[in-house]
Design a protein around this motif. Structure first.
Motif, PDB file in Angstrom:
ATOM      1  N   GLY A  29      16.572  -0.138 -33.597  1.00  0.00           N
ATOM      2  CA  GLY A  29      17.548   0.321 -34.572  1.00  0.00           C
ATOM      3  C   GLY A  29      17.102   0.063 -35.999  1.00  0.00           C
ATOM      4  O   GLY A  29      17.288   0.905 -36.887  1.00  0.00           O
ATOM      5  N   MET A  30      16.477  -1.091 -36.231  1.00  0.00           N
ATOM      6  CA  MET A  30      15.992  -1.424 -37.578  1.00  0.00           C
ATOM      7  C   MET A  30      14.865  -0.482 -38.004  1.00  0.00           C
ATOM      8  O   MET A  30      14.745  -0.156 -39.195  1.00  0.00           O
ATOM      9  CB  MET A  30      15.514  -2.876 -37.603  1.00  0.00           C
ATOM     10  N   GLU A  31      14.063  -0.035 -37.055  1.00  0.00           N
ATOM     11  CA  GLU A  31      12.950   0.862 -37.387  1.00  0.00           C
ATOM     12  C   GLU A  31      13.443   2.215 -37.886  1.00  0.00           C
ATOM     13  O   GLU A  31      12.722   2.907 -38.615  1.00  0.00           O
ATOM     14  CB  GLU A  31      12.058   1.073 -36.165  1.00  0.00           C
ATOM     15  N   THR A  32      14.651   2.595 -37.484  1.00  0.00           N
ATOM     16  CA  THR A  32      15.182   3.892 -37.922  1.00  0.00           C
ATOM     17  C   THR A  32      15.828   3.818 -39.297  1.00  0.00           C
ATOM     18  O   THR A  32      16.188   4.851 -39.856  1.00  0.00           O
ATOM     19  CB  THR A  32      16.233   4.396 -36.919  1.00  0.00           C
ATOM     20  N   SER A  33      15.978   2.616 -39.842  1.00  0.00           N
ATOM     21  CA  SER A  33      16.633   2.440 -41.133  1.00  0.00           C
ATOM     22  C   SER A  33      15.588   2.353 -42.249  1.00  0.00           C
ATOM     23  O   SER A  33      14.576   1.652 -42.122  1.00  0.00           O
ATOM     24  CB  SER A  33      17.496   1.176 -41.121  1.00  0.00           C
ATOM     25  N   ARG A  34      15.852   3.035 -43.330  1.00  0.00           N
ATOM     26  CA  ARG A  34      14.944   2.982 -44.473  1.00  0.00           C
ATOM     27  C   ARG A  34      14.942   1.611 -45.141  1.00  0.00           C
ATOM     28  O   ARG A  34      13.981   1.246 -45.809  1.00  0.00           O
ATOM     29  CB  ARG A  34      15.344   4.052 -45.488  1.00  0.00           C
ATOM     30  N   GLN A  35      16.025   0.877 -44.980  1.00  0.00           N
ATOM     31  CA  GLN A  35      16.114  -0.445 -45.590  1.00  0.00           C
ATOM     32  C   GLN A  35      15.063  -1.402 -45.049  1.00  0.00           C
ATOM     33  O   GLN A  35      14.652  -2.330 -45.736  1.00  0.00           O
ATOM     34  CB  GLN A  35      17.513  -1.032 -45.365  1.00  0.00           C
ATOM     35  N   PHE A  36      14.648  -1.151 -43.789  1.00  0.00           N
ATOM     36  CA  PHE A  36      13.672  -2.040 -43.153  1.00  0.00           C
ATOM     37  C   PHE A  36      12.309  -1.357 -42.988  1.00  0.00           C
ATOM     38  O   PHE A  36      11.533  -1.731 -42.114  1.00  0.00           O
ATOM     39  CB  PHE A  36      14.185  -2.489 -41.783  1.00  0.00           C
ATOM     40  N   ALA A  37      12.051  -0.338 -43.822  1.00  0.00           N
ATOM     41  CA  ALA A  37      10.783   0.396 -43.698  1.00  0.00           C
ATOM     42  C   ALA A  37       9.580  -0.526 -43.905  1.00  0.00           C
ATOM     43  O   ALA A  37       8.549  -0.388 -43.249  1.00  0.00           O
ATOM     44  CB  ALA A  37      10.744   1.548 -44.705  1.00  0.00           C
ATOM     45  N   GLY A  38       9.707  -1.483 -44.798  1.00  0.00           N
ATOM     46  CA  GLY A  38       8.605  -2.404 -45.050  1.00  0.00           C
ATOM     47  C   GLY A  38       8.334  -3.356 -43.904  1.00  0.00           C
ATOM     48  O   GLY A  38       7.227  -3.905 -43.788  1.00  0.00           O
ATOM     49  N   LEU A  39       9.327  -3.555 -43.060  1.00  0.00           N
ATOM     50  CA  LEU A  39       9.177  -4.471 -41.915  1.00  0.00           C
ATOM     51  C   LEU A  39       8.705  -3.767 -40.649  1.00  0.00           C
ATOM     52  O   LEU A  39       8.539  -4.427 -39.623  1.00  0.00           O
ATOM     53  CB  LEU A  39      10.514  -5.173 -41.626  1.00  0.00           C
ATOM     54  N   LYS A  40       8.507  -2.459 -40.716  1.00  0.00           N
ATOM     55  CA  LYS A  40       8.167  -1.702 -39.506  1.00  0.00           C
ATOM     56  C   LYS A  40       6.912  -2.230 -38.810  1.00  0.00           C
ATOM     57  O   LYS A  40       6.918  -2.392 -37.573  1.00  0.00           O
ATOM     58  CB  LYS A  40       8.001  -0.224 -39.845  1.00  0.00           C
ATOM     59  N   PRO A  41       5.805  -2.521 -39.525  1.00  0.00           N
ATOM     60  CA  PRO A  41       4.632  -3.081 -38.828  1.00  0.00           C
ATOM     61  C   PRO A  41       4.933  -4.394 -38.121  1.00  0.00           C
ATOM     62  O   PRO A  41       4.447  -4.653 -37.017  1.00  0.00           O
ATOM     63  CB  PRO A  41       3.618  -3.262 -39.957  1.00  0.00           C
ATOM     64  N   VAL A  42       5.761  -5.230 -38.772  1.00  0.00           N
ATOM     65  CA  VAL A  42       6.121  -6.510 -38.157  1.00  0.00           C
ATOM     66  C   VAL A  42       6.966  -6.291 -36.911  1.00  0.00           C
ATOM     67  O   VAL A  42       6.752  -6.938 -35.873  1.00  0.00           O
ATOM     68  CB  VAL A  42       6.894  -7.392 -39.170  1.00  0.00           C
ATOM     69  N   LEU A  43       7.906  -5.368 -37.002  1.00  0.00           N
ATOM     70  CA  LEU A  43       8.779  -5.084 -35.857  1.00  0.00           C
ATOM     71  C   LEU A  43       7.976  -4.535 -34.682  1.00  0.00           C
ATOM     72  O   LEU A  43       8.200  -4.923 -33.532  1.00  0.00           O
ATOM     73  CB  LEU A  43       9.862  -4.079 -36.265  1.00  0.00           C
ATOM     74  N   ILE A  44       7.032  -3.631 -34.993  1.00  0.00           N
ATOM     75  CA  ILE A  44       6.201  -3.073 -33.922  1.00  0.00           C
ATOM     76  C   ILE A  44       5.356  -4.169 -33.276  1.00  0.00           C
ATOM     77  O   ILE A  44       5.181  -4.208 -32.056  1.00  0.00           O
ATOM     78  CB  ILE A  44       5.306  -1.950 -34.475  1.00  0.00           C
TER      79      ILE A  44
END
Length: 265
Positions: A29-44
């Motif tokens: 869900g966080m990956e679909t939000s622009r607010q967490f775009a910078g965290l996408k590599p960490v989330l993956i």
């Protein structure tokens, strides 16, 4: 092997896996939000770690249960999802990543009970669906016979009439269908009321009755399984106690025989 089985079946370990599944859903869900775009590599990266934990879990279950692993459909369900996640390409991988959330069904008892109930009800529900289709077909023929001239937009052909009756049975805007027909044919009210009575209310009650009956049967079987398991555990404890008593008696008899032998000598 027994210790490994206890570890895999430990509620703490199961709750840990469930928490990881829920955490995966939050990450998706966080990956679909622009607010967490910078965290996408960490989330993956965190998701990859979780995937490896899931793989280790399945491998441990293979080791513990061996061929019995495939006797549980929920384990097979987990295995299929994990295989598709690992081998899927980049185009369809997001779909299977989302499917990982379905693993929580096996972890939460209430979800599992609902799914089991649905699967048990499929044969009876299939009969209801066929009955509903037959009812729609019969009323569509009646509608074409009596209302095709006055309201051709609703009953001009058999296909149109079937779609009209399907709209009526869903309850979505059925009055918008009935009013123009009844304006020309007042007796059409009987037609629509009887169709709603048989096609909606009665069949809906039958559907609910089937689901409740299946749920009761499933609960009864689960209760019987638990009772048998408890009885087996009691029998095992009694057998162990009897074996211990038997061993103690043998030891005491051996001591008595030894004492008697010493006296005779």
């Amino acid at each position: 092997m027994q210790k490994l089985k206890q570890f895999v079946e430990n509620p703490l370990f199961q709750n840990f896996i469930t928490a990881l599944i829920i955490l995966t859903g939050i990450f998706l869900g966080m990956e679909t939000s622009r607010q967490f775009a910078g965290l996408k590599p960490v989330l993956i990266g965190l998701e990859q770690i979780i995937i490896w934990i899931f793989i280790v879990e399945i491998v441990l279950k293979f080791i513990v249960y061996r061929f019995d692993f495939f006797k549980d459909p929920w384990r097979i369900f987990d295995l299929i999802i994990m295989i598709t996640v690992v081998v899927s390409d980049s185009d369809i991988a997001p779909i299977f990543r989302i499917l990982r959330l379905l693993r929580v069904i096996d972890r939460v008892s209430i979800f599992r009970r609902i799914i089991e109930t649905i699967f048990r009800s499929i044969p009876s529900i299939a009969g209801l669906v066929l009955l509903e289709i037959l009812l729609i077909y019969v009323y569509a023929i009646i509608g074409v016979t009596y209302f095709s001239d006055t309201t051709p937009e609703l009953f001009g052909s058999l296909g149109t009439a079937c779609f009209t009756m399907f709209q009526v049975v869903t309850g979505e805007g059925w009055n918008e269908v009935a009013e123009p027909v009844m304006a020309v044919e007042p007796m059409a009210g009987v037609f629509f009321i009887t169709f709603l009575l048989f096609g909606s209310f009665l069949l809906l009650n039958m559907f609910v009755s089937i689901m409740v009956s299946a749920a009761e049967d499933f609960t009864k079987e689960e209760t019987e399984k638990k009772q048998k398991l408890l009885q087996k555990e009691k029998d095992d404890r009694y057998a162990l106690m009897l074996q211990e008593i038997k061993n103690e008696l043998k030891a005491e008899i051996g001591e008595v025989k030894a004492m008697l032998a010493e006296k005779n000598n």
